[in-house]
Design a protein around this motif. Sequence first.
Motif, PDB file in Angstrom:
ATOM      1  N   PRO A  15       0.827  -1.206   0.000  1.00  0.00           N
ATOM      2  CA  PRO A  15       0.000   0.000   0.000  1.00  0.00           C
ATOM      3  C   PRO A  15       0.865   1.261   0.000  1.00  0.00           C
ATOM      4  N   ALA A  16       0.340   2.324  -0.617  1.00  0.00           N
ATOM      5  CA  ALA A  16       1.100   3.575  -0.679  1.00  0.00           C
ATOM      6  C   ALA A  16       0.161   4.749  -0.885  1.00  0.00           C
ATOM      7  N   HIS A  17       0.608   5.938  -0.486  1.00  0.00           N
ATOM      8  CA  HIS A  17      -0.117   7.181  -0.762  1.00  0.00           C
ATOM      9  C   HIS A  17       0.169   7.617  -2.188  1.00  0.00           C
ATOM     10  N   GLY A  18      -0.704   8.460  -2.728  1.00  0.00           N
ATOM     11  CA  GLY A  18      -0.502   8.973  -4.079  1.00  0.00           C
ATOM     12  C   GLY A  18       0.874   9.596  -4.223  1.00  0.00           C
ATOM     13  N   TYR A  19       1.246  10.348  -3.213  1.00  0.00           N
ATOM     14  CA  TYR A  19       2.530  11.033  -3.232  1.00  0.00           C
ATOM     15  C   TYR A  19       3.689  10.027  -3.315  1.00  0.00           C
ATOM     16  N   ALA A  36       2.732  13.232 -13.090  1.00  0.00           N
ATOM     17  CA  ALA A  36       2.184  14.467 -12.500  1.00  0.00           C
ATOM     18  C   ALA A  36       1.228  14.059 -11.382  1.00  0.00           C
ATOM     19  N   TYR A  37       1.260  14.806 -10.278  1.00  0.00           N
ATOM     20  CA  TYR A  37       0.396  14.454  -9.136  1.00  0.00           C
ATOM     21  C   TYR A  37      -1.075  14.389  -9.532  1.00  0.00           C
ATOM     22  N   GLY A  38      -1.529  15.407 -10.294  1.00  0.00           N
ATOM     23  CA  GLY A  38      -2.943  15.474 -10.693  1.00  0.00           C
ATOM     24  C   GLY A  38      -3.375  14.190 -11.383  1.00  0.00           C
ATOM     25  N   GLN A  39      -2.543  13.748 -12.303  1.00  0.00           N
ATOM     26  CA  GLN A  39      -2.782  12.503 -13.045  1.00  0.00           C
ATOM     27  C   GLN A  39      -2.903  11.313 -12.093  1.00  0.00           C
ATOM     28  N   VAL A  40      -1.986  11.275 -11.131  1.00  0.00           N
ATOM     29  CA  VAL A  40      -1.936  10.149 -10.208  1.00  0.00           C
ATOM     30  C   VAL A  40      -3.232  10.080  -9.395  1.00  0.00           C
ATOM     31  N   TYR A  41      -3.670  11.220  -8.858  1.00  0.00           N
ATOM     32  CA  TYR A  41      -4.871  11.210  -8.013  1.00  0.00           C
ATOM     33  C   TYR A  41      -6.110  10.884  -8.830  1.00  0.00           C
ATOM     34  N   ALA A  42      -6.202  11.437 -10.039  1.00  0.00           N
ATOM     35  CA  ALA A  42      -7.366  11.158 -10.880  1.00  0.00           C
ATOM     36  C   ALA A  42      -7.431   9.665 -11.223  1.00  0.00           C
ATOM     37  N   THR A  43      -6.274   9.098 -11.529  1.00  0.00           N
ATOM     38  CA  THR A  43      -6.253   7.678 -11.913  1.00  0.00           C
ATOM     39  C   THR A  43      -6.581   6.783 -10.718  1.00  0.00           C
ATOM     40  N   LEU A  44      -6.063   7.151  -9.544  1.00  0.00           N
ATOM     41  CA  LEU A  44      -6.378   6.372  -8.341  1.00  0.00           C
ATOM     42  C   LEU A  44      -7.885   6.364  -8.086  1.00  0.00           C
ATOM     43  N   ALA A  45      -8.531   7.528  -8.291  1.00  0.00           N
ATOM     44  CA  ALA A  45      -9.983   7.616  -8.084  1.00  0.00           C
ATOM     45  C   ALA A  45     -10.704   6.669  -9.041  1.00  0.00           C
ATOM     46  N   GLY A  51     -12.899  -0.822  -8.568  1.00  0.00           N
ATOM     47  CA  GLY A  51     -12.662  -1.903  -7.617  1.00  0.00           C
ATOM     48  C   GLY A  51     -11.278  -2.532  -7.713  1.00  0.00           C
ATOM     49  N   LEU A  52     -10.352  -1.872  -8.395  1.00  0.00           N
ATOM     50  CA  LEU A  52      -9.019  -2.446  -8.558  1.00  0.00           C
ATOM     51  C   LEU A  52      -8.090  -2.058  -7.401  1.00  0.00           C
ATOM     52  N   VAL A  53      -8.394  -0.929  -6.763  1.00  0.00           N
ATOM     53  CA  VAL A  53      -7.676  -0.552  -5.540  1.00  0.00           C
ATOM     54  C   VAL A  53      -8.706  -0.172  -4.483  1.00  0.00           C
ATOM     55  N   GLU A  54      -8.265  -0.179  -3.234  1.00  0.00           N
ATOM     56  CA  GLU A  54      -9.167   0.252  -2.160  1.00  0.00           C
ATOM     57  C   GLU A  54      -8.383   1.119  -1.185  1.00  0.00           C
ATOM     58  N   VAL A  55      -9.135   1.893  -0.411  1.00  0.00           N
ATOM     59  CA  VAL A  55      -8.465   2.737   0.577  1.00  0.00           C
ATOM     60  C   VAL A  55      -7.981   1.846   1.712  1.00  0.00           C
ATOM     61  N   GLN A  60      -4.827  11.820   9.156  1.00  0.00           N
ATOM     62  CA  GLN A  60      -4.974  13.276   9.197  1.00  0.00           C
ATOM     63  C   GLN A  60      -3.779  13.815   9.968  1.00  0.00           C
ATOM     64  N   GLY A  61      -2.797  14.343   9.266  1.00  0.00           N
ATOM     65  CA  GLY A  61      -1.645  14.934   9.947  1.00  0.00           C
ATOM     66  C   GLY A  61      -1.822  16.425  10.033  1.00  0.00           C
ATOM     67  N   ALA A  62      -0.706  17.124  10.075  1.00  0.00           N
ATOM     68  CA  ALA A  62      -0.743  18.584  10.131  1.00  0.00           C
ATOM     69  C   ALA A  62      -1.294  19.131   8.813  1.00  0.00           C
ATOM     70  N   GLY A  63      -0.956  18.488   7.719  1.00  0.00           N
ATOM     71  CA  GLY A  63      -1.343  18.968   6.397  1.00  0.00           C
ATOM     72  C   GLY A  63      -2.697  18.421   5.993  1.00  0.00           C
ATOM     73  N   PRO A  64      -2.889  18.247   4.705  1.00  0.00           N
ATOM     74  CA  PRO A  64      -4.164  17.712   4.218  1.00  0.00           C
ATOM     75  C   PRO A  64      -4.288  16.218   4.538  1.00  0.00           C
ATOM     76  N   GLU A  65      -5.495  15.724   4.425  1.00  0.00           N
ATOM     77  CA  GLU A  65      -5.775  14.317   4.666  1.00  0.00           C
ATOM     78  C   GLU A  65      -4.992  13.472   3.673  1.00  0.00           C
ATOM     79  N   ARG A  66      -4.387  12.353   4.157  1.00  0.00           N
ATOM     80  CA  ARG A  66      -3.611  11.495   3.251  1.00  0.00           C
ATOM     81  C   ARG A  66      -4.252  10.117   3.198  1.00  0.00           C
ATOM     82  N   THR A  67      -4.439   9.646   1.971  1.00  0.00           N
ATOM     83  CA  THR A  67      -5.092   8.359   1.774  1.00  0.00           C
ATOM     84  C   THR A  67      -4.109   7.359   1.194  1.00  0.00           C
ATOM     85  N   ALA A  68      -3.972   6.213   1.872  1.00  0.00           N
ATOM     86  CA  ALA A  68      -3.127   5.149   1.335  1.00  0.00           C
ATOM     87  C   ALA A  68      -4.011   4.158   0.593  1.00  0.00           C
ATOM     88  N   TYR A  69      -3.579   3.732  -0.592  1.00  0.00           N
ATOM     89  CA  TYR A  69      -4.331   2.780  -1.399  1.00  0.00           C
ATOM     90  C   TYR A  69      -3.629   1.430  -1.420  1.00  0.00           C
TER      91      TYR A  69
END
Lengths: 172, 228
Positions: A15-19, A36-45, A51-55, A60-69
Amino acid sequence: MSLGHVLLGVLADGPAHGYDLKRAHDERFPAVKTLAYGQVYATLARLERDGLVEVAETTQGAGPERTAYALTAEGRAALLGWLEKPEPAGPYPADDLVRKTVVALRLGADADAYLRRQREVHLARMRELLALQRATDAVDARIVVDHTISHLDADLRWLETAANRLAEGRGR
Amino acid sequence: MTEVHDPLMTAVGLRKAFGRTEALRGVSMSLAPGEVLAVTGPSGSGKSTLLLCLAGVLRPEAGHVQYAGQRLDELSESQRTRLRRRELGLVLQFGQLVPELTGVQNVMMPLLLNRHDRAAARTSSLGWLERLGAGQVADVVPGEMSGGEAQRVAVARALVAGPRVVFADEPTGALDTLSGERVLEALLSSARDTGAAVVLVTHDNRVAATADREIVLRDGRADPRLVT
Ligand SMILES: Nc1ncnc2c1ncn2[C@@H]1O[C@H](COP(=O)(O)OP(=O)(O)OP(=O)(O)O)[C@@H](O)[C@H]1O
Ligand SMILES: [Mg+2]
């Protein structure tokens, strides 16, 4: 290979975060265009919707919410299905190396000199890649570098053959 | 006394003909201590001939080779033999192992010629065969080795006596990529350890890319524009 397959392929490691996915991809495949980050997040969605990946985890750290897939069973099956099919063997389009040489010949310019300069650039790159390869013990990283080196080698052989053809042409 | 920055070896205007074939038509080059030099160029361009002239095996008809401040052509035959045995290691392109001797006996030869103790020579020769991935042919005669195994034995033999210059003609020629990588790595790392210079004749771009410098031969001439 679609970006979807690229990301599924990286998630096959765990499992890994988009970043992190972007970073792992760019590190492991230094020879290809960075993601590109934008591409990565759109494709993950899209992969999640299909149904090929799941959260796997949301933090929730100091920054924005981070989702590992994580890869799902269907995601793994999709990758295995993709592995079953060999890729087409080409054709490899004539690239700029060939174009420049042909233009040099048409112009009556010094094609030999161009081929020589190009050989130096290719050899220097090969030297860097060999050093990079020696610096790692990871089999997959070494295999990735082998691929780039083999293509450089093919180009170098072509450069040499082209120079010899020019000499052959002059000899006639 | 030579200065530290002096080249270890220089060649000036080398010419060598075989009958009407002019294999070398005036080649000049130099080699610095510890340097790795690649010699490339098409088949028949004179690479092997150059290597043999540098190693003092062939005598050029014109020009001369200088090693550590001494002209090879001004040495007596026995001095030249001594030089070849003690200071130079040579890996030839073809048929170089003694067919009657086993792998390890072939590797031991330079040490025995230099009057080393037999048992010690055997131990260090076995070590070199292992390092090159050819331990399995220690007790096998060349006729029963694969081409790549024989090549590795030849490399071990060139390195065993700790030469100051190693000349290798296509040392990876009969090897697949990974075996070639292993032989090259053993060759270069041993040269680094002892500060030896290396001259590699090669068609292998991976080998050429590993060298510090490249000389490209074409029709018996070092293309001056191609000396990088
Ligand atoms: N002993 C010999 N007798 C006759 N001709 C020779 C001899 N050695 C070399 N030649 C000729 O001299 C020329 C240069 O040969 P050389 O072996 O140096 O080429 P090379 O660059 O090493 O080629 P390759 O890449 O095929 O090994 C060739 O034309 C060859 O036929
Ligand atoms: Mg040769």
